[in-house]
Design a protein around this motif. Structure first.
Motif, PDB file in Angstrom:
ATOM      1  N   ASP A   1       0.859  -1.186   0.000  1.00 63.02           N
ATOM      2  CA  ASP A   1       0.000   0.000   0.000  1.00 63.02           C
ATOM      3  C   ASP A   1       0.896   1.237   0.000  1.00 63.02           C
ATOM      4  OD1 ASP A   1      -1.711   2.166   0.747  1.00 63.02           O
ATOM      5  OD2 ASP A   1      -3.153   0.699   1.495  1.00 63.02           O
ATOM      6  N   ALA A   2       0.738   2.090  -0.999  1.00 59.55           N
ATOM      7  CA  ALA A   2       1.603   3.264  -1.151  1.00 59.55           C
ATOM      8  C   ALA A   2       1.452   4.252   0.004  1.00 59.55           C
ATOM      9  CB  ALA A   2       1.311   3.962  -2.469  1.00 59.55           C
ATOM     10  N   ARG A   3       0.341   4.196   0.737  1.00 56.99           N
ATOM     11  CA  ARG A   3       0.148   5.118   1.861  1.00 56.99           C
ATOM     12  C   ARG A   3       0.978   4.731   3.069  1.00 56.99           C
ATOM     13  NH1 ARG A   3      -5.946   4.169   2.837  1.00 56.99           N
ATOM     14  NH2 ARG A   3      -5.110   2.052   2.551  1.00 56.99           N
ATOM     15  N   PHE A   4       1.367   3.468   3.137  1.00 59.89           N
ATOM     16  CA  PHE A   4       2.016   2.948   4.342  1.00 59.89           C
ATOM     17  C   PHE A   4       3.534   3.092   4.245  1.00 59.89           C
ATOM     18  CE2 PHE A   4      -1.755  -0.139   5.115  1.00 59.89           C
ATOM     19  CZ  PHE A   4      -2.536   0.934   5.517  1.00 59.89           C
ATOM     20  N   THR A   5       4.038   4.245   4.605  1.00 56.47           N
ATOM     21  CA  THR A   5       5.483   4.509   4.612  1.00 56.47           C
ATOM     22  C   THR A   5       5.894   4.951   6.010  1.00 56.47           C
ATOM     23  OG1 THR A   5       5.221   6.843   4.013  1.00 56.47           O
ATOM     24  CG2 THR A   5       5.374   5.251   2.201  1.00 56.47           C
ATOM     25  N   PHE A   6       7.203   4.954   6.267  1.00 57.19           N
ATOM     26  CA  PHE A   6       7.691   5.415   7.564  1.00 57.19           C
ATOM     27  C   PHE A   6       7.361   6.893   7.779  1.00 57.19           C
ATOM     28  CE2 PHE A   6      10.893   1.846   7.172  1.00 57.19           C
ATOM     29  CZ  PHE A   6      10.351   1.102   8.209  1.00 57.19           C
ATOM     30  N   GLU A   7       7.407   7.678   6.708  1.00 54.15           N
ATOM     31  CA  GLU A   7       7.166   9.117   6.827  1.00 54.15           C
ATOM     32  C   GLU A   7       5.732   9.407   7.269  1.00 54.15           C
ATOM     33  OE1 GLU A   7      10.667   8.242   4.733  1.00 54.15           O
ATOM     34  OE2 GLU A   7       8.611   7.624   4.217  1.00 54.15           O
ATOM     35  N   ARG A   8       4.816   8.515   6.953  1.00 55.43           N
ATOM     36  CA  ARG A   8       3.408   8.745   7.271  1.00 55.43           C
ATOM     37  C   ARG A   8       2.980   8.065   8.573  1.00 55.43           C
ATOM     38  NH1 ARG A   8       0.122  10.412   3.096  1.00 55.43           N
ATOM     39  NH2 ARG A   8      -1.602   9.202   3.945  1.00 55.43           N
ATOM     40  N   PHE A   9       3.921   7.431   9.257  1.00 55.51           N
ATOM     41  CA  PHE A   9       3.597   6.747  10.512  1.00 55.51           C
ATOM     42  C   PHE A   9       3.823   7.720  11.661  1.00 55.51           C
ATOM     43  CE2 PHE A   9       4.200   3.875  14.089  1.00 55.51           C
ATOM     44  CZ  PHE A   9       3.241   2.893  13.843  1.00 55.51           C
ATOM     45  N   VAL A  10       2.792   7.962  12.448  1.00 57.01           N
ATOM     46  CA  VAL A  10       2.882   8.907  13.564  1.00 57.01           C
ATOM     47  C   VAL A  10       3.376   8.151  14.795  1.00 57.01           C
ATOM     48  CG1 VAL A  10       1.656  10.601  14.964  1.00 57.01           C
ATOM     49  CG2 VAL A  10       0.973  10.212  12.579  1.00 57.01           C
ATOM     50  N   VAL A  11       4.454   8.662  15.399  1.00 59.84           N
ATOM     51  CA  VAL A  11       5.150   7.929  16.459  1.00 59.84           C
ATOM     52  C   VAL A  11       4.948   8.596  17.814  1.00 59.84           C
ATOM     53  CG1 VAL A  11       7.384   6.998  17.205  1.00 59.84           C
ATOM     54  CG2 VAL A  11       6.903   7.289  14.761  1.00 59.84           C
ATOM     55  N   ASP A  12       4.727   7.782  18.833  1.00 56.81           N
ATOM     56  CA  ASP A  12       4.823   8.243  20.212  1.00 56.81           C
ATOM     57  C   ASP A  12       5.274   7.060  21.060  1.00 56.81           C
ATOM     58  OD1 ASP A  12       2.601   6.651  20.827  1.00 56.81           O
ATOM     59  OD2 ASP A  12       1.627   8.216  22.011  1.00 56.81           O
ATOM     60  N   SER A  13       5.211   7.172  22.367  1.00 56.23           N
ATOM     61  CA  SER A  13       5.762   6.132  23.234  1.00 56.23           C
ATOM     62  C   SER A  13       5.039   4.800  23.099  1.00 56.23           C
ATOM     63  CB  SER A  13       5.722   6.595  24.695  1.00 56.23           C
ATOM     64  OG  SER A  13       4.407   6.973  25.061  1.00 56.23           O
ATOM     65  N   SER A  14       3.791   4.804  22.626  1.00 56.96           N
ATOM     66  CA  SER A  14       3.036   3.558  22.519  1.00 56.96           C
ATOM     67  C   SER A  14       3.528   2.662  21.386  1.00 56.96           C
ATOM     68  CB  SER A  14       1.548   3.856  22.318  1.00 56.96           C
ATOM     69  OG  SER A  14       1.324   4.459  21.055  1.00 56.96           O
ATOM     70  N   ASN A  15       4.209   3.245  20.388  1.00 62.92           N
ATOM     71  CA  ASN A  15       4.632   2.443  19.230  1.00 62.92           C
ATOM     72  C   ASN A  15       6.093   2.690  18.837  1.00 62.92           C
ATOM     73  OD1 ASN A  15       4.638   4.963  17.896  1.00 62.92           O
ATOM     74  ND2 ASN A  15       2.557   4.664  17.121  1.00 62.92           N
ATOM     75  N   ARG A  16       6.816   3.444  19.669  1.00 60.33           N
ATOM     76  CA  ARG A  16       8.180   3.844  19.278  1.00 60.33           C
ATOM     77  C   ARG A  16       9.125   2.653  19.133  1.00 60.33           C
ATOM     78  NH1 ARG A  16       8.686   7.791  22.432  1.00 60.33           N
ATOM     79  NH2 ARG A  16       8.311   9.410  20.877  1.00 60.33           N
ATOM     80  N   VAL A  17       9.036   1.667  20.023  1.00 60.71           N
ATOM     81  CA  VAL A  17       9.915   0.499  19.924  1.00 60.71           C
ATOM     82  C   VAL A  17       9.650  -0.257  18.624  1.00 60.71           C
ATOM     83  CG1 VAL A  17      10.479  -1.734  20.934  1.00 60.71           C
ATOM     84  CG2 VAL A  17      10.199   0.254  22.416  1.00 60.71           C
TER      85      VAL A  17
END
Length: 469
Positions: A134-150
């Motif tokens: 899926d072209a939408r699913f890139t690292f740049e479009r993934f919003v990061v916080d402490s719940s998913n940072r690892v």
């Protein structure tokens, strides 16, 4: 037919097929959906070939059709014209290259693949190895916080060039929290770094289906060779092979081959390896040999950041800040549900011509908002916090200032500010008549400690899950 369609060969097989496809869609989708979303589709090129071009009048409708009906459109065309291998769905006024629905002849499950700003790596790969990403699913479009940072950092590490630091990477979380996004982001990143990389992405259900088909066709050699030659193998939703003995046997050998060859392997499931009932112990052991990373439920701040990121994709939409706050605070089951609510709100506003405000949002998303709403009281927070820290509820409203009591009191104030609609003075009064400035200090202190102290952050997460659940 539209002006674009009029310029094509009217008697071509593609034009006749398009008439049949439209009739089928009208019957299967229903009159309302067809009239609103599918009727505006026009055939751009009626010449026979392996690609069919379709167009829509606006970017918003184009994106909706791509997300909801791209697979169906391709299947309808292929049922009539087997020579069709892909379709494009584009906006008539848009200049960028259209999204392409690519079909892998070996694994026919289609998916939308949009080109990157640079020449798309998928174009130069052999068709049989073109990854379904899926072209939408890139690292740049993934919003990061402490719940998913690892999980995010582990995915980035897996995508780095050179020998992988660990393999496999096992991602687990509840549905709609970003596992598939990270898996596809790894695929995109690996291809960007090495356009010749052989990347294969499939669900565990697709793995099982393809394996069964290979056995029926007495051609398991091709199936095994295809999977084991991949430089990156992505298998989503491992829980679906639970109890399937022959599939698990083949999956185990595939995992062994990929790991022995030093290749990259990424697996996802809805729970950790040890909790996968019905999955063989030796597979669980292999999964645990790499890195296991979980994604926790998003908190309100992350949900709000995700909505902000989503609004970038909807430049024509006007959604006030208070409406976005409402969605972030009320809808917390999954990111997918949150984004779906925003899409629904924008679509209804554009179709009705109304302005989005709190009243419109509550009227449009009433059931979703009421179903997600959980009224939390300060009394409930005080009881839960005191029980968690083995204190008496009276301790939280007392004048005692020892750290063993002051810190839980600050956490309770922080939760009261985050999870209730009470004002700062009201919260202060509920904690022994304290001033609103004391509440502000408590909130800021806990926010600071959550970034520095894992124990405090973990306690807050546990308490929030219990209160919101």
């Amino acid at each position: 037919m539209g002006d674009w369609q009029a310029a094509t060969g009217q008697g071509s097989d593609v034009v006749r097929a398009w008439d049949r496809v439209r009739a089928n869609l009208r019957e299967s989708a229903g009159v309302r959906v067809f009239e609103q979303w599918l009727k505006p589709i026009e055939l751009v090129d009626g010449e026979a070939g392996d690609t069919v071009r379709l167009a829509l009048p606006s970017a918003f409708v184009t994106n909706w059709v791509r997300n909801h009906y791209a697979d169906r459109l391709l299947m309808e065309f292929r049922a009539i014209l087997p020579a069709v291998r892909s379709i494009t769905i584009e906006t008539r006024t848009a200049r960028p290259a259209p999204a392409v629905l690519a079909v892998d002849p070996v694994a026919p499950a289609p998916a939308v693949v949009e080109p990157s700003p640079k020449p798309a790596a998928a174009v130069v790969l052999p068709a049989v190895e073109r990854p379904v990403l899926d072209a939408r699913f890139t690292f740049e479009r993934f919003v990061v916080d402490s719940s998913n940072r690892v999980a995010f950092n582990a995915a980035r590490a897996m995508a780095e060039p050179g020998a992988p630091r660990f393999s496999p990477l096992f991602l687990h979380s509840g549905t709609g929290l970003g596992k598939t996004h990270l898996m596809h982001a790894i695929g995109h990143s690996v291809i960007a770094a090495n356009p010749g990389a052989r990347v294969l992405a499939m669900s565990a259900e697709r793995f099982m289906f393809d394996f069964v088909q290979a056995m029926r066709n007495r051609d398991t050699f091709t199936f095994k060779s295809r999977l084991r030659s991949a430089d990156l193998l992505l298998v989503d939703d491992l829980q679906f092979i639970a109890g399937k003995d022959s599939t698990q046997e083949e999956f185990f050998h595939t995992v062994n081959e990929v790991m022995a060859a030093g290749k990259r392997l990424v697996i996802s499931a809805d729970r950790c390896p040890q909790a996968l009932d019905g999955v063989e112990a030796r597979i669980v052991s292999r999964m645990g040999a790499g890195l296991v990373a979980d994604i926790k439920s998003p908190e309100a701040a992350l949900r709000r950041a995700i909505l902000d990121r989503k609004m970038v994709d909807l430049p024509d939409a006007q959604v006030p800040e208070d409406v976005l706050d409402l969605l972030a605070n009320r809808i917390h089951a999954s990111i997918r549900e949150l984004e779906g609510a925003l899409n629904r709100l924008v679509a209804y506003a554009q179709l009705s011509g109304e302005r989005v405000d709190l009243g419109f949002a509550q009227a449009t998303l009433g059931d979703s908002l009421r179903g997600a709403q959980r009224r939390v009281t300060i009394d409930e927070i005080q009881k839960l916090v005191s029980a968690h820290f083995e204190l008496k509820p009276l301790d939280l409203i007392s004048a005692r200032r020892s750290r063993a009591i002051a810190r839980p009191r600050q956490i309770a104030m922080y939760l009261a500010k985050r999870l209730t609609t009470r004002s700062l003075p009201e919260i202060g009064r509920k904690f022994g008549g304290r001033d609103h400035s004391t509440v502000i200090h408590a909130v800021r202190k806990i926010e600071e400690l959550r970034d520095q102290d894992r124990e405090i952050d973990g306690a807050v997460r546990v308490l929030m899950r219990e209160l919101e659940g």
